[in-house]
Design an enzyme around this catalytic site. Structure first.
Site, PDB file in Angstrom:
ATOM      1  N   SER A  14       0.847  -1.193   0.000  1.00 10.57           N
ATOM      2  CA  SER A  14       0.000   0.000   0.000  1.00 10.57           C
ATOM      3  C   SER A  14       0.886   1.248   0.000  1.00 10.57           C
ATOM      4  O   SER A  14       2.112   1.159  -0.005  1.00 10.57           O
ATOM      5  CB  SER A  14      -0.927  -0.002   1.216  1.00 10.57           C
ATOM      6  OG  SER A  14      -0.173  -0.031   2.411  1.00 10.57           O
ATOM      7  N   MET A  16       1.457   3.562  -2.269  1.00  7.98           N
ATOM      8  CA  MET A  16       2.295   3.737  -3.459  1.00  7.98           C
ATOM      9  C   MET A  16       1.881   4.938  -4.292  1.00  7.98           C
ATOM     10  O   MET A  16       2.402   5.149  -5.385  1.00  7.98           O
ATOM     11  CB  MET A  16       2.242   2.492  -4.335  1.00  7.98           C
ATOM     12  CG  MET A  16       3.036   1.340  -3.802  1.00  7.98           C
ATOM     13  SD  MET A  16       3.110   0.048  -5.035  1.00  7.98           S
ATOM     14  CE  MET A  16       1.377  -0.241  -5.320  1.00  7.98           C
ATOM     15  N   GLY A  19      -3.627   7.328  -5.237  1.00  8.94           N
ATOM     16  CA  GLY A  19      -4.464   8.526  -5.249  1.00  8.94           C
ATOM     17  C   GLY A  19      -3.895   9.623  -6.125  1.00  8.94           C
ATOM     18  O   GLY A  19      -4.640  10.321  -6.825  1.00  8.94           O
ATOM     19  N   ILE A  20      -2.573   9.779  -6.105  1.00 11.78           N
ATOM     20  CA  ILE A  20      -1.934  10.797  -6.947  1.00 11.78           C
ATOM     21  C   ILE A  20      -2.036  10.408  -8.418  1.00 11.78           C
ATOM     22  O   ILE A  20      -2.242  11.262  -9.292  1.00 11.78           O
ATOM     23  CB  ILE A  20      -0.464  10.994  -6.534  1.00 11.78           C
ATOM     24  CG1 ILE A  20      -0.374  11.465  -5.070  1.00 11.78           C
ATOM     25  CG2 ILE A  20       0.225  11.984  -7.453  1.00 11.78           C
ATOM     26  CD1 ILE A  20      -1.021  12.811  -4.816  1.00 11.78           C
ATOM     27  N   GLU A 142     -10.735   4.733  -7.115  1.00 14.72           N
ATOM     28  CA  GLU A 142      -9.528   4.154  -6.512  1.00 14.72           C
ATOM     29  C   GLU A 142      -9.938   3.229  -5.380  1.00 14.72           C
ATOM     30  O   GLU A 142     -10.771   3.590  -4.541  1.00 14.72           O
ATOM     31  CB  GLU A 142      -8.624   5.261  -5.965  1.00 14.72           C
ATOM     32  CG  GLU A 142      -7.403   4.727  -5.232  1.00 14.72           C
ATOM     33  CD  GLU A 142      -6.760   5.742  -4.295  1.00 14.72           C
ATOM     34  OE1 GLU A 142      -5.890   5.332  -3.500  1.00 14.72           O
ATOM     35  OE2 GLU A 142      -7.118   6.932  -4.349  1.00 14.72           O
ATOM     36  N   LYS A 189      14.133  -4.907  -9.382  1.00 15.86           N
ATOM     37  CA  LYS A 189      13.489  -6.215  -9.347  1.00 15.86           C
ATOM     38  C   LYS A 189      12.008  -6.070  -9.707  1.00 15.86           C
ATOM     39  O   LYS A 189      11.308  -5.203  -9.171  1.00 15.86           O
ATOM     40  CB  LYS A 189      13.636  -6.850  -7.961  1.00 15.86           C
ATOM     41  CG  LYS A 189      15.081  -7.183  -7.581  1.00 15.86           C
ATOM     42  CD  LYS A 189      15.654  -8.258  -8.500  1.00 15.86           C
ATOM     43  CE  LYS A 189      17.050  -8.681  -8.075  1.00 15.86           C
ATOM     44  NZ  LYS A 189      17.606  -9.707  -8.979  1.00 15.86           N
ATOM     45  N   LYS A 191       9.732  -8.841  -9.793  1.00 16.44           N
ATOM     46  CA  LYS A 191       8.909  -9.987  -9.401  1.00 16.44           C
ATOM     47  C   LYS A 191       7.685  -9.568  -8.590  1.00 16.44           C
ATOM     48  O   LYS A 191       6.596 -10.142  -8.755  1.00 16.44           O
ATOM     49  CB  LYS A 191       9.758 -10.987  -8.601  1.00 16.44           C
ATOM     50  CG  LYS A 191       9.067 -12.320  -8.364  1.00 16.44           C
ATOM     51  CD  LYS A 191       8.784 -13.059  -9.662  1.00 16.44           C
ATOM     52  CE  LYS A 191      10.063 -13.589 -10.287  1.00 16.44           C
ATOM     53  NZ  LYS A 191       9.781 -14.381 -11.511  1.00 16.44           N
ATOM     54  N   GLY A 355      -7.963  20.721  15.719  1.00 16.22           N
ATOM     55  CA  GLY A 355      -7.694  19.514  16.484  1.00 16.22           C
ATOM     56  C   GLY A 355      -8.800  19.303  17.499  1.00 16.22           C
ATOM     57  O   GLY A 355      -9.703  20.141  17.643  1.00 16.22           O
ATOM     58  N   CYS A 382     -10.097  26.793  13.133  1.00 15.92           N
ATOM     59  CA  CYS A 382     -11.019  25.954  13.900  1.00 15.92           C
ATOM     60  C   CYS A 382     -10.697  26.032  15.401  1.00 15.92           C
ATOM     61  O   CYS A 382     -10.950  27.052  16.028  1.00 15.92           O
ATOM     62  CB  CYS A 382     -10.988  24.515  13.378  1.00 15.92           C
ATOM     63  SG  CYS A 382     -12.406  23.523  13.922  1.00 15.92           S
ATOM     64  N   HIS A 509     -12.495  25.761   7.851  1.00 16.40           N
ATOM     65  CA  HIS A 509     -11.228  25.210   7.357  1.00 16.40           C
ATOM     66  C   HIS A 509     -10.979  25.709   5.935  1.00 16.40           C
ATOM     67  O   HIS A 509     -11.298  25.018   4.959  1.00 16.40           O
ATOM     68  CB  HIS A 509     -11.270  23.679   7.379  1.00 16.40           C
ATOM     69  CG  HIS A 509     -11.227  23.096   8.750  1.00 16.40           C
ATOM     70  ND1 HIS A 509     -10.045  22.749   9.378  1.00 16.40           N
ATOM     71  CD2 HIS A 509     -12.219  22.816   9.632  1.00 16.40           C
ATOM     72  CE1 HIS A 509     -10.314  22.271  10.585  1.00 16.40           C
ATOM     73  NE2 HIS A 509     -11.624  22.300  10.764  1.00 16.40           N
ATOM     74  N   GLU A 511      -8.386  25.816   4.198  1.00 17.82           N
ATOM     75  CA  GLU A 511      -7.428  25.017   3.425  1.00 17.82           C
ATOM     76  C   GLU A 511      -8.102  23.977   2.535  1.00 17.82           C
ATOM     77  O   GLU A 511      -7.534  23.547   1.523  1.00 17.82           O
ATOM     78  CB  GLU A 511      -6.433  24.310   4.361  1.00 17.82           C
ATOM     79  CG  GLU A 511      -7.029  23.296   5.309  1.00 17.82           C
ATOM     80  CD  GLU A 511      -7.552  23.882   6.614  1.00 17.82           C
ATOM     81  OE1 GLU A 511      -7.936  23.097   7.492  1.00 17.82           O
ATOM     82  OE2 GLU A 511      -7.567  25.126   6.742  1.00 17.82           O
TER      83      GLU A 511
END
Length: 535
Positions: A14, A16, A19-20, A142, A189, A191, A355, A382, A509, A511
């Protein structure tokens, strides 16, 4: 035109970057004039990530319609510049709970409820619903985790069935696999990649394209070898190499003809993607002339993914000021009044993000106090806004022991209180004030200027507590400006001190709506002032 379905899976391991890859492909297809939406399947049993620890899951990304979702949706939105909805994130917990609710209501008419067909049918319904609610030409789904994981088996089976259900010309399977680089031997590699693709075939899916994740470039001979063993056309074996900036990836994939191969497979006649603007943005990002240090005072700083949208928004804002943002990760648990100058004193700006819970709050308050007393540009988000009010109450108004009711139910001065409609709520999950809400901006305020003199802005929220209006008059008399409120004037959305360079905090938020080519305005102004402050 029939809706086209692209499924992105991963094998071998996982994390990897599936998502991108999905987000980058989405950007390429959008720039071909196609309407794209993206969806994430998460096989865990939680209904959503809303109650999961940030250390377990990272950030919770909130959509316009108030869904608490996987952080990958943030990548999708930022790369493709789209707004997703609640159908864009599906978990096993959500699916199973819906099925069990239907079973209790008798909607299955006495049938034995099974993985096949009931779970797989609902998963296929979720895929189609995400496409129809956005009127998308293409939906990219995905699947989280790794093919072969026990919990993901129903998801893979649903993907397999989609091909027969909607037709082979309308479905494409893209499998992301790792190429192992043995540095000591200087060897690559294959494999793991071969076995991961074989595992996918064992579940009835033949990959139409492979995306190879590698630290170093792969030779043509190695590509051809993988293509032969995995039964994929050599030109459909795509490399996704490590890059300096994530936003380079769509350009790298386009250079390998990925989007054209996808269009050919799906029988799509679409013009070549015009990536001129994106390419110019990437060139700009890689050649920034300035640098600005920002102290991020948080409680989950050991895992930067807990603040991924915050850090991306800071970077986006930096682009608009031609500045690279250097983030100084400060653990709020370590901050005291005595050492705060040592920990944040070299920063040109301080950001205090959101948070939950008591841990680290006194450190955040100390950082806010330092910013106020030393006129360091500060942005609170927040909980950061709530603690800005707490700090002002304690140290300016002299309300000793002032606090948030959430953190100290016994305080004499609950300047932050629970929202009225949250008083009797017992469940933690899915019950916050979530999603897009308007904020009316005050004339002459820093916030209104940052938002280009807009009367109202719409931003995404995730909170249960609010400023206690019983204290509003006392705060205003002392110079505390309530520069953004809900249209009914009941909820405080933005606060600021007008005599500072930049001292602004918001309940929402911002962002979550920042884009690399369209940075969020409050972040942009914060970084602009911080850059000025660093000269």
């Amino acid at each position: 035109m029939s809706t086209k379905y692209i499924f992105v899976t991963g094998g071998g391991t996982s994390s990897m970057g599936k998502g991108i890859v999905a987000a980058s492909l989405g950007r390429l297809l959008k720039n071909r004039g196609l309407k794209v939406t993206v969806q994430k399947f998460d096989p865990y049993l939680n209904i959503d990530p809303g109650t999961m620890s940030p250390y377990q899951h990272g950030e919770v990304f909130v959509t316009d319609d108030g869904a608490e979702t996987d952080l990958d949706l943030g990548h999708y939105e930022r790369f493709i510049d789209i707004n997703l909805n609640k159908y864009s994130n599906v978990t096993s917990g959500k699916v199973y709970s819906e099925i069990l609710r239907k079973e209790r209501k008798g909607e299955y008419l006495g049938a034995t409820v099974q993985m096949v067909p009931h779970v797989t049918n609902m998963l296929k319904e979720k895929i189609k619903r995400a496409a129809t609610t956005t009127d998308a030409d293409i939906i990219i789904t995905e699947v989280g985790g790794t093919v072969g994981d026990m919990e993901s088996l129903p998801f893979i089976e649903a993907l397999r069935q989609m091909k027969a259900e909607v037709g082979a010309d309308n479905v494409m399977y893209i499998h992301t696999v790792p190429i192992l680089h043995l540095r000591a031997a200087g060897e690559l590699k294959t494999k793991i990649a071969q076995n991961a693709t074989k595992t996918l075939r064992e579940y009835g899916i033949q990959a139409n394209m492979l995306v190879l994740r590698s630290e170093v470039p792969i030779t043509t001979e190695m590509r051809d070898k993988i293509a032969m063993f995995c039964d994929v056309a050599p030109e459909a074996v795509i490399q996704s190499l490590d890059v300096e900036h994530l936003y380079q990836i769509p350009l790298n994939l386009q250079a390998q003809n990925m989007d054209q191969i996808v269009c050919d497979h799906l029988k799509l006649d679409a013009p070549k993607a015009d990536m001129t603007e994106w390419s110019a943005m990437v060139d700009h990002v890689m050649n920034l002339k300035k640098k600005v240090k920002i102290a991020l005072v948080g409680k989950y700083v050991e895992l930067p993914d807990a603040y991924i949208s915050v850090t991306e928004a800071l970077k986006h804002a930096g682009y608009s000021s031609d500045a690279e943002v250097d983030i100084n990760w400060v653990n709020a648990n370590d901050v005291t009044d005595e050492n705060v100058a040592e920990l944040v004193g070299d920063a040109a700006g301080i950001i205090v993000p959101g948070g939950f819970g008591h841990r680290g709050t006194e450190g955040k308050i100390a950082a806010i106090k330092y910013a106020r007393e030393n006129d360091v540009p500060m942005l609170g988000i927040c909980l950061g806004m709530q603690l800005t009010a707490v700090e002002f109450a304690r140290n300016v108004l002299g309300l000793e022991g002032a606090h948030s009711f959430e953190l100290d139910p016994e305080t004499k001065y609950p300047v932050i209180d629970i929202m009225r409609d949250q008083v009797d709520v017992e469940d933690m999950g899915g019950t916050l004030r979530l999603g897009l809400y308007p904020a009316k901006l005050k004339n002459g305020s820093r916030a209104k200027a940052a938002y280009n003199d807009a009367e109202v802005v719409q931003r995404r929220h995730r909170h249960r507590y609010e400023f206690n209006n019983k204290f509003r008059e006392d705060f205003e008399k002392a110079g505390f400006v309530f520069s953004g409120v809900s249209p009914d004037n009941r909820l405080v959305e933005i606060v600021e001190l007008s005599d500072k360079k930049f001292f602004v905090a918001c309940q929402y938020h911002p962002e979550l709506q920042s884009r690399p080519n369209r940075p969020e305005e409050l972040y942009t102004e914060f970084i602009r002032v911080a850059v000025e402050n660093s000269k």
